[in-house]
Scaffold this active site. Structure first.
Site, PDB file in Angstrom:
ATOM      1  N   THR A  58      88.457 102.596  75.994  1.00 14.59           N
ATOM      2  CA  THR A  58      87.870 102.313  74.687  1.00 14.59           C
ATOM      3  C   THR A  58      87.747 100.806  74.495  1.00 14.59           C
ATOM      4  O   THR A  58      88.425 100.026  75.172  1.00 14.59           O
ATOM      5  CB  THR A  58      88.734 102.867  73.532  1.00 14.59           C
ATOM      6  OG1 THR A  58      90.025 102.233  73.580  1.00 14.59           O
ATOM      7  CG2 THR A  58      88.898 104.379  73.634  1.00 14.59           C
ATOM      8  N   SER A  60      88.705  98.286  71.611  1.00 18.25           N
ATOM      9  CA  SER A  60      89.589  98.332  70.454  1.00 18.25           C
ATOM     10  C   SER A  60      88.835  98.010  69.170  1.00 18.25           C
ATOM     11  O   SER A  60      87.745  97.421  69.182  1.00 18.25           O
ATOM     12  CB  SER A  60      90.735  97.340  70.622  1.00 18.25           C
ATOM     13  OG  SER A  60      91.548  97.687  71.705  1.00 18.25           O
ATOM     14  N   HIS A  65      91.309  93.033  67.810  1.00 14.08           N
ATOM     15  CA  HIS A  65      90.913  91.850  68.576  1.00 14.08           C
ATOM     16  C   HIS A  65      91.244  90.588  67.796  1.00 14.08           C
ATOM     17  O   HIS A  65      91.695  89.578  68.368  1.00 14.08           O
ATOM     18  CB  HIS A  65      89.408  91.905  68.875  1.00 14.08           C
ATOM     19  CG  HIS A  65      89.048  92.926  69.898  1.00 14.08           C
ATOM     20  ND1 HIS A  65      87.919  93.708  69.819  1.00 14.08           N
ATOM     21  CD2 HIS A  65      89.675  93.304  71.042  1.00 14.08           C
ATOM     22  CE1 HIS A  65      87.862  94.516  70.868  1.00 14.08           C
ATOM     23  NE2 HIS A  65      88.914  94.290  71.620  1.00 14.08           N
ATOM     24  N   ASP A 117      90.053  94.524  85.416  1.00 17.81           N
ATOM     25  CA  ASP A 117      90.049  95.965  85.164  1.00 17.81           C
ATOM     26  C   ASP A 117      90.142  96.688  86.496  1.00 17.81           C
ATOM     27  O   ASP A 117      89.703  96.168  87.523  1.00 17.81           O
ATOM     28  CB  ASP A 117      88.790  96.404  84.407  1.00 17.81           C
ATOM     29  CG  ASP A 117      89.065  97.629  83.539  1.00 17.81           C
ATOM     30  OD1 ASP A 117      89.299  98.717  84.112  1.00 17.81           O
ATOM     31  OD2 ASP A 117      89.070  97.506  82.306  1.00 17.81           O
ATOM     32  N   HIS A 118      90.757  97.891  86.483  1.00 13.26           N
ATOM     33  CA  HIS A 118      90.947  98.626  87.736  1.00 13.26           C
ATOM     34  C   HIS A 118      89.864  99.677  87.949  1.00 13.26           C
ATOM     35  O   HIS A 118      89.897 100.402  88.935  1.00 13.26           O
ATOM     36  CB  HIS A 118      92.326  99.288  87.751  1.00 13.26           C
ATOM     37  CG  HIS A 118      92.489 100.376  86.740  1.00 13.26           C
ATOM     38  ND1 HIS A 118      92.468 100.144  85.394  1.00 13.26           N
ATOM     39  CD2 HIS A 118      92.684 101.711  86.890  1.00 13.26           C
ATOM     40  CE1 HIS A 118      92.652 101.287  84.747  1.00 13.26           C
ATOM     41  NE2 HIS A 118      92.770 102.254  85.628  1.00 13.26           N
ATOM     42  N   GLY A 152      95.785  95.752  86.878  1.00 12.83           N
ATOM     43  CA  GLY A 152      96.227  94.828  85.844  1.00 12.83           C
ATOM     44  C   GLY A 152      97.729  94.690  85.742  1.00 12.83           C
ATOM     45  O   GLY A 152      98.237  93.668  85.261  1.00 12.83           O
ATOM     46  N   THR A 237      97.290 102.034  83.494  1.00 18.32           N
ATOM     47  CA  THR A 237      97.694 102.926  84.568  1.00 18.32           C
ATOM     48  C   THR A 237      96.659 102.923  85.685  1.00 18.32           C
ATOM     49  O   THR A 237      95.763 102.085  85.725  1.00 18.32           O
ATOM     50  CB  THR A 237      97.881 104.360  84.010  1.00 18.32           C
ATOM     51  OG1 THR A 237      98.391 105.197  85.046  1.00 18.32           O
ATOM     52  CG2 THR A 237      96.594 104.931  83.467  1.00 18.32           C
TER      53      THR A 237
END
Length: 242
Positions: A58, A60, A65, A117-118, A152, A237
């Site tokens: 998502t 936020s 922010h 980002d993964h 991350g 995760t």
């Protein structure tokens, strides 16, 4: 209160957040005014609520922010280096870049923000979103903003140390690697599952849900941790399905 801050334009949204006191710092307000959320949250860009961006992630709510920037603002100066973990759509990465870039285009002390980002698709999405504006394209071309594919939870050692680290997903613990990558002095803003109370002062032990932790590495290298308010974030995760 936050739910009443939505607007019909980017300016109206940010002005509403400012009027209600959810954004207090003028530098943060100006940095957010300069980034059109429609480039990053196409479904309901000016709603003060989280929005799905695909792949279980998502963007936020805008007031979150704003909170993140205000907690980090003393470490967001021209020339600062920032790590944005869970960069997702790239919106906050862009706002952070506004806060660490010098007003003078010839100033060599301009900072850098690295978004991590993964999920490969989100790394590319962030780049595509930033290319929608002239300023965003300039940041990418100058490498004032970089998006990298990485876990991350391990940060991004190549760019360390960082004056500020923002984590946009809930960690199971305060990963020591991230603290190691902070400059002294430096600050990290990170949501953490409340079950991890290790190192918290007894008066700050809270139960249930997730909480934002502000982690300061002081000039002498000592680390101070504080839980500040309860939140709800997607987990930091592995990629979904792995």
């Amino acid at each position: 209160m936050a739910w009443y801050c939505s607007g019909s334009t980017n300016r109206e949204l940010i002005e509403n957040l400012s009027k209600t006191g959810l954004i207090k710092n003028e530098r943060v307000k100006m940095a957010m005014l300069c980034v059109d959320r429609a480039h990053y949250a196409p479904s309901r860009p000016y709603s003060d609520s989280p929005q799905p961006i695909g792949h279980g992630a998502t963007i936020s709510a805008p007031h979150m922010h704003g909170h993140a920037c205000e907690y980090l603002i003393n470490f967001l100066k021209p020339g600062s280096r920032v790590l944005d973990i869970g960069s997702g759509s790239g919106y906050l990465t862009h706002v952070l870049a506004n806060l660490v870039m010098s007003a003078s285009p010839t100033n060599e002390t301009s900072g850098q923000v690295i978004g991590v980002d993964h999920i490969p698709e989100l790394v590319e999405l962030a780049r595509e979103n930033m290319r929608k504006s002239k300023q965003g394209r300039s940041f990418l071309e100058s490498e004032s903003v970089k998006f990298v594919l990485a876990d991350g939870r391990l940060g991004w050692e190549e760019g360390a140390p960082y004056d500020a680290i923002h984590v946009g997903a809930a960690a199971e613990q305060l990963h020591p690697t991230l603290i190691e990558q902070l400059r002294a002095p430096g600050r990290m803003f990170i949501p953490v599952d409340a079950d991890d109370d290790e190192g918290a002062e007894s008066s700050l032990r809270l139960s249930g849900g997730q909480y934002i932790w502000v982690v300061d590495k002081r000039t002498d290298g000592s680390v101070h941790k504080e839980k500040v308010f309860q939140v709800s974030y997607v987990p930091l995760t592995d990629r979904p399905g792995t």
